[in-house]
Structures are given as C-alpha cells and as structure tokens.
Design a protein around this motif. Structure first.
Motif, PDB file in Angstrom:
ATOM      1  N   SER A   4      31.385  32.135  36.050  1.00 41.26           N
ATOM      2  CA  SER A   4      32.139  30.921  36.145  1.00 41.26           C
ATOM      3  C   SER A   4      31.692  29.809  35.108  1.00 41.26           C
ATOM      4  CB  SER A   4      31.739  30.211  37.709  1.00 41.26           C
ATOM      5  OG  SER A   4      30.282  30.157  37.645  1.00 41.26           O
ATOM      6  N   CYS A   5      32.871  28.949  35.052  1.00 36.15           N
ATOM      7  CA  CYS A   5      32.661  28.086  33.756  1.00 36.15           C
ATOM      8  C   CYS A   5      33.401  26.757  34.226  1.00 36.15           C
ATOM      9  CB  CYS A   5      33.193  28.508  32.732  1.00 36.15           C
ATOM     10  SG  CYS A   5      34.908  29.102  32.506  1.00 36.15           S
ATOM     11  N   ASP A   6      33.371  25.789  33.505  1.00 33.50           N
ATOM     12  CA  ASP A   6      34.529  24.667  33.708  1.00 33.50           C
ATOM     13  C   ASP A   6      35.794  24.774  33.021  1.00 33.50           C
ATOM     14  OD1 ASP A   6      32.533  22.833  34.759  1.00 33.50           O
ATOM     15  OD2 ASP A   6      31.536  22.619  32.767  1.00 33.50           O
ATOM     16  N   VAL A   7      35.565  25.380  32.030  1.00 41.92           N
ATOM     17  CA  VAL A   7      36.865  25.602  31.108  1.00 41.92           C
ATOM     18  C   VAL A   7      37.067  27.131  30.625  1.00 41.92           C
ATOM     19  CG1 VAL A   7      38.762  24.872  29.346  1.00 41.92           C
ATOM     20  CG2 VAL A   7      37.150  23.256  30.643  1.00 41.92           C
ATOM     21  N   LEU A   8      37.990  27.691  31.156  1.00 42.44           N
ATOM     22  CA  LEU A   8      38.187  29.185  30.635  1.00 42.44           C
ATOM     23  C   LEU A   8      39.289  29.100  29.450  1.00 42.44           C
ATOM     24  CD1 LEU A   8      38.167  32.223  30.364  1.00 42.44           C
ATOM     25  CD2 LEU A   8      39.530  32.310  32.330  1.00 42.44           C
ATOM     26  N   ILE A   9      39.119  29.663  28.364  1.00 39.65           N
ATOM     27  CA  ILE A   9      40.236  29.667  27.268  1.00 39.65           C
ATOM     28  C   ILE A   9      40.488  31.067  26.889  1.00 39.65           C
ATOM     29  CG2 ILE A   9      40.919  28.729  24.828  1.00 39.65           C
ATOM     30  CD1 ILE A   9      38.846  26.389  25.381  1.00 39.65           C
ATOM     31  N   GLN A 176      36.063  38.694  36.682  1.00 40.27           N
ATOM     32  CA  GLN A 176      36.656  37.418  37.278  1.00 40.27           C
ATOM     33  C   GLN A 176      35.968  36.632  36.800  1.00 40.27           C
ATOM     34  OE1 GLN A 176      37.334  36.767  41.543  1.00 40.27           O
ATOM     35  NE2 GLN A 176      37.688  38.868  41.862  1.00 40.27           N
ATOM     36  N   ILE A 177      36.758  35.646  36.120  1.00 41.25           N
ATOM     37  CA  ILE A 177      35.861  34.343  35.463  1.00 41.25           C
ATOM     38  C   ILE A 177      36.710  33.307  36.400  1.00 41.25           C
ATOM     39  CG2 ILE A 177      35.422  32.837  33.436  1.00 41.25           C
ATOM     40  CD1 ILE A 177      35.760  35.525  31.809  1.00 41.25           C
ATOM     41  N   HIS A 178      35.597  32.555  37.077  1.00 39.80           N
ATOM     42  CA  HIS A 178      36.231  31.330  37.926  1.00 39.80           C
ATOM     43  C   HIS A 178      36.060  30.041  36.885  1.00 39.80           C
ATOM     44  CE1 HIS A 178      35.385  33.822  41.803  1.00 39.80           C
ATOM     45  NE2 HIS A 178      36.384  34.309  41.194  1.00 39.80           N
ATOM     46  N   SER A 179      37.240  29.251  36.907  1.00 39.02           N
ATOM     47  CA  SER A 179      37.181  28.132  36.257  1.00 39.02           C
ATOM     48  C   SER A 179      37.523  26.858  36.931  1.00 39.02           C
ATOM     49  CB  SER A 179      37.487  28.226  34.832  1.00 39.02           C
ATOM     50  OG  SER A 179      39.034  28.775  35.132  1.00 39.02           O
ATOM     51  N   LYS A 180      37.355  25.813  36.542  1.00 37.02           N
ATOM     52  CA  LYS A 180      38.066  24.403  36.934  1.00 37.02           C
ATOM     53  C   LYS A 180      39.251  24.343  36.243  1.00 37.02           C
ATOM     54  CE  LYS A 180      33.670  22.286  37.764  1.00 37.02           C
ATOM     55  NZ  LYS A 180      32.495  21.533  37.187  1.00 37.02           N
ATOM     56  N   ALA A 181      39.530  24.710  35.026  1.00 35.84           N
ATOM     57  CA  ALA A 181      40.579  24.563  34.340  1.00 35.84           C
ATOM     58  C   ALA A 181      40.791  26.001  33.287  1.00 35.84           C
ATOM     59  CB  ALA A 181      40.697  23.496  33.256  1.00 35.84           C
ATOM     60  N   THR A 182      41.891  26.353  33.078  1.00 32.34           N
ATOM     61  CA  THR A 182      42.250  27.757  32.205  1.00 32.34           C
ATOM     62  C   THR A 182      43.199  27.484  31.378  1.00 32.34           C
ATOM     63  OG1 THR A 182      41.779  29.017  34.319  1.00 32.34           O
ATOM     64  CG2 THR A 182      42.976  29.983  32.610  1.00 32.34           C
ATOM     65  N   ILE A 183      42.827  27.899  29.940  1.00 32.97           N
ATOM     66  CA  ILE A 183      43.925  27.547  28.925  1.00 32.97           C
ATOM     67  C   ILE A 183      44.417  28.931  28.523  1.00 32.97           C
ATOM     68  CG2 ILE A 183      44.149  26.562  26.764  1.00 32.97           C
ATOM     69  CD1 ILE A 183      42.190  24.365  27.555  1.00 32.97           C
ATOM     70  N   ILE A 184      45.798  28.959  28.611  1.00 31.34           N
ATOM     71  CA  ILE A 184      46.176  30.364  27.709  1.00 31.34           C
ATOM     72  C   ILE A 184      46.543  30.044  26.242  1.00 31.34           C
ATOM     73  CG2 ILE A 184      48.175  31.915  27.731  1.00 31.34           C
ATOM     74  CD1 ILE A 184      48.276  31.929  30.851  1.00 31.34           C
ATOM     75  N   ALA A 185      45.844  30.418  25.299  1.00 29.30           N
ATOM     76  CA  ALA A 185      46.161  30.204  24.145  1.00 29.30           C
ATOM     77  C   ALA A 185      46.131  31.654  23.100  1.00 29.30           C
ATOM     78  CB  ALA A 185      44.996  29.264  23.334  1.00 29.30           C
TER      79      ALA A 185
END
Ligand SMILES: Cc1cc2nc3c(=O)[nH]c(=O)nc-3n(C[C@H](O)[C@H](O)[C@H](O)COP(=O)(O)OP(=O)(O)OC[C@H]3O[C@@H](n4cnc5c(N)ncnc54)[C@H](O)[C@@H]3O)c2cc1C
Length: 420
Positions: A4-9, A176-185
């Motif tokens: 888990s993390c705050d932001v997954l990019i 599974q990476i749980h995040s508060k926000a996820t960014i598709i780049a």
C-alpha cells in the motif's frame, strides 16, 4: 501479495517521474514500470520542449497550437499549457537539466513545423535523454519513492466509481497495490504499429485498462504520423526518427525528382499527407527525401550528433547524401479523457502524459508540445494531490522531519499546515 502507498504511479516516462518528484516528500509513492526504468518514449525525444518566450508570445503560441491541431483543441487546456510552460522549464532547470544556451547564457531555441517562432528549448538532438537522466538522478534522492521495474499494471481496483489502487504483474505474480490516488502514465500506443518511432513496450496498456473499466476515452481516432522517419527497406518496429528540428535548421523535403513539393515547416499532418501523395505515384520507391546537403558538415555534427552518427552507421553522410524518409506512426493525441489536473471520471484515478487526453493537441499535436504536456499537467496533478492527501498524514513526524516538511511547504507558499 498486497502493498500500500499514498500514490501509485504506472510509468517512468516524463509524466510519471516529474509528477512523482513534485509530490510532497511525506507521501509514500510507488512507481511501477513495465520494463527497465529508462524504457520510455520520453528518453527518445530529440527535438526539444516548447516554451513561451515571453508575455508577448502568448497569443502567437496559442494560435500555433490551435492551427496545428486544426482547431479541434480544448482551448482551456491550451491556455494552461502555454501560460504554465515557463515555470515548468525553470523547475526542470532546477532539477539540473542543462539546456543548450547562447553565449550570453540565455536558452538557445530551435524551430519545428507549425511554430511561427524559434521557441523550442533543447539539448543537442537528444533532449529527452538528458532531461530524463536529470530527473532519474533526482528520483534516486527521494526516499519516499519506491520504483519497481519490470512490473506491469494490468488493471485498477475500482469500487463504486472510486479507484482504490492497481493490480500489477511482477515475476509472474499478481500484486495488489492499494493507494489513495492512482496515476496512469503509461504513454501512448505506438508499439502496436508495424512502423513507428515508439518503443515496442508503449502499447496502449493504460488505455486498454480504461476501456475495460468503462472509463471515458477521448479523441482516440487522432493518430499522428511523423513525416521524417528514415526509410529502411524490410525493417519493422521501432524506426529512426529524423528530428523535425532538422527542417527547422534548414532541411528541405524533396520528391524523387528532387523537387520541393511541400513547405517543409508546415504541421506534421500536412507534410505527411503531401508525402503520402508523392509516394503513391512511386510504388517501387516508397519514400521521399530529407535534404540536409546545404548545411555545413561541422554544424550538422555539432547540432545533430546522435542523428548524424545513426545515419552514418547506415551509410548516409548527411552533408552529401539525401536521406530517404517516409511517414510512420509517432504519437497518439487521444487517450483517457482528463481535466486539467489529470483527473478522470473515476474518483482518485488520474491519467497523465500521452496516456491521458486533455484535448490540448486537437487532431494534430504541435511539435515539442508533448514533453511540455507531461510536465505542465503533471505538476498540476501533483499539486492537487499534495493538497488533498496532505492532511491525511497519520504518523506524527519527528522534529527533524517536521522542520524539513515545514520548510518545504512554506517555500512553496503553502499555508495549509497552519490550519491542520
Ligand atoms: C523518437 C521520438 C522522439 C520524440 N521527440 C519529441 C520531442 O522532441 N519533443 C516532444 O515534446 N515530444 C517528443 N516525442 C513524444 C514524447 O517523447 C512522448 O509523447 C512523451 O515523452 C510521452 O511521455 P509519457 O511520460 O506520457 O510516456 P512515456 O515516456 O512513453 O513513458 C511511458 C512509461 O509507461 C511504462 N508502461 C507502459 N505500459 C505499462 C504498464 N502496463 N505498466 C507499467 N508501466 C507501463 C513504459 O515502460 C514507460 O516507462 C518523441 C517521441 C518519440 C518516440
């Protein structure tokens, strides 16, 4: 496995990395990338990154972008891109990007098709490589950012129109990476084409994930062909791009009879179309030429060292030989529909860079507006997340950490901390 993390990019091109660097250092960030860290189109960028010259240039830069995009652009996004360009170029310089400069120390600008002015900052003919090397160096310093290479985003975790993270494939296992926000780049989709300037791994994964999850897509029918890609018989896959700045510096496109049949500095769609019309009449020779022979060898070797050597390896001496070129797939104007902070229609899911579509490019991207798009909208997205996730810090930081944290916030003119 669950992390888990705050932001997954997902993606370590300019959009992913620049955004990560602009997130607050107290946010835990996980970046995943499908192949090696540097396997991205951003690293391949040659010509440069466009920027507003000064306040007097606003109207002209906006007009050039709209004209190239055949007025199908989102005008609000264009204004943001143009007006916020200079600040982001300064941020790149602060990250150590060493743009080519004039003798007086000012930035040296080049020109490409569709630009009415010289306004493209560059580093020789390998701008992307040098920008990314500086950003990767900065990334190494950030203990809050974990990069997992050879880890492919294969889906997002979505519940009630809210994104809760991503599912990634790593060593044949799903994480599974749980995040508060996820960014598709994850970039564009050039790897799907037989003839392209893109890395094979840039294969529209983010867009496919969006389609699977009923996330809105925009302008996906707008694909850009680049008019000067070296023609090599029987070659397939990733091809050698001959930067548009070669025409900006005096190169001319000629047909098999040596005639100049199109204004070489028109936008890419216009030049590619004119070339395809020529090529249709010479099926045994499916190419036209880029003529650099009027330029001095020393200048060519100094200004385009990478391309000069690549051509030489293939038997062409630029100062003497006309270079056979044909259009090839280069860029996807469309992608996951986003607003000007990268927000999608799913809560806590963002898309940036070539994977996203603000509509800024209309139906045809103006040269060197893509690296810029990655940094301008990446910065906005990071700022939005900093504001939203900031108050959710659960652990009370140590005194040192708090000091560092405060200093950074105050430098950035944030006062929210005082209200928390
Ligand atoms: C040869 C060439 C020259 C160019 N020259 C210029 C130029 O001079 N100026 C300009 O403005 N633009 C230029 N462009 C366009 C520009 O480089 C790209 O549009 C831009 O860099 C895209 O940045 P990005 O961060 O969105 O994607 P990319 O840089 O392509 O990065 C995408 C990242 O996502 C990763 N990825 C893909 N799928 C997955 C997945 N499923 N899971 C995890 N990670 C994934 C990739 O490995 C990569 O790290 C050029 C493009 C090419 C190909």
């Amino acid at each position: 496995m669950i992390k888990s993390c705050d932001v997954l990019i997902a993606g370590t091109g300019i959009a992913g990395v620049y955004t990560a660097l602009n997130l607050n250092k107290n946010l835990n960030v996980i970046m995943v990338t499908k192949e090696g860290l540097k396997d991205c189109n951003s690293y391949l960028a040659q010509g440069g990154i466009s920027t507003l010259l000064n306040e007097d240039d606003i109207e002209s830069y906006i007009e050039d972008t709209l004209k190239a995009g055949n007025n199908k652009n989102d005008k609000k996004a264009v204004e943001v891109l143009v007006k916020e360009s200079r600040d982001n170029i300064k941020r790149l310089v602060n990250y150590g990007v060493n743009f080519d400069r004039e003798k007086d120390g000012s930035l040296s600008y080049t020109r490409e098709g569709g630009h009415s002015k010289f306004r493209i900052a560059h580093i020789k003919d390998e701008t992307g490589k040098y920008i990314m090397e500086s950003l990767y160096k900065e990334l190494e310093k950030r203990s809050n950012i974990e990069v997992i290479q050879h880890c492919k985003l294969i889906d997002i975790i979505k519940k009630n129109n809210k994104c809760l993270g991503g599912i990634c494939r790593y060593n044949a296992q799903d994480i599974q990476i749980h995040s508060k926000a996820t960014i598709i780049a994850t970039g564009g989709l050039g790897g799907l084409f037989i003839s392209t300037t893109n890395y094979p791994c840039i294969s529209g994964d983010g867009i496919a994930i969006a389609l699977k999850n009923d996330i809105e897509i925009k302008d996906i029918n707008y694909l850009q062909l680049h008019p000067t890609v070296l023609y090599e018989k029987n070659e397939t896959g990733k091809r050698l791009l001959l930067s548009e700045s070669m025409r900006g510096e005096g190169g001319i496109i000629r047909n098999q009879r040596g005639e100049e049949f199109v204004d070489s500095l028109k936008p890419r769609d216009v030049v590619s179309k004119a070339e395809l019309e020529q090529i249709a009449s010479t099926p045994d020779k499916p190419y036209v030429y880029l003529d650099m022979t009027k330029l001095d060898k020393d200048f060519l070797m100094k200004r385009f060292p990478f391309i000069y050597n690549e051509c030489l390896k293939r038997g062409y001496r630029m100062e003497k030989d006309m270079l056979p070129v044909a259009p090839a797939h280069h860029y996807a104007m469309g992608g996951i529909k986003v607003g000007t902070h990268g927000e999608t229609n799913v809560i806590d899911l963002y898309a940036l860079g070539e994977a996203g579509c603000t509509g800024v490019h209309g139906s045809n991207r103006l040269a060197s507006n893509s690296l810029l798009e990655g940094v301008v909208f990446g910065y906005r997205c990071a700022r939005k997340l900093n504001d939203e996730l900031y108050c959710e810090v659960k652990e009370y930081p140590s005194r040192d950490k708090l000091n560092e944290f405060l200093k950074e916030r105050l430098n950035n003119n944030y006062v929210k901390l005082l209200n928390c």
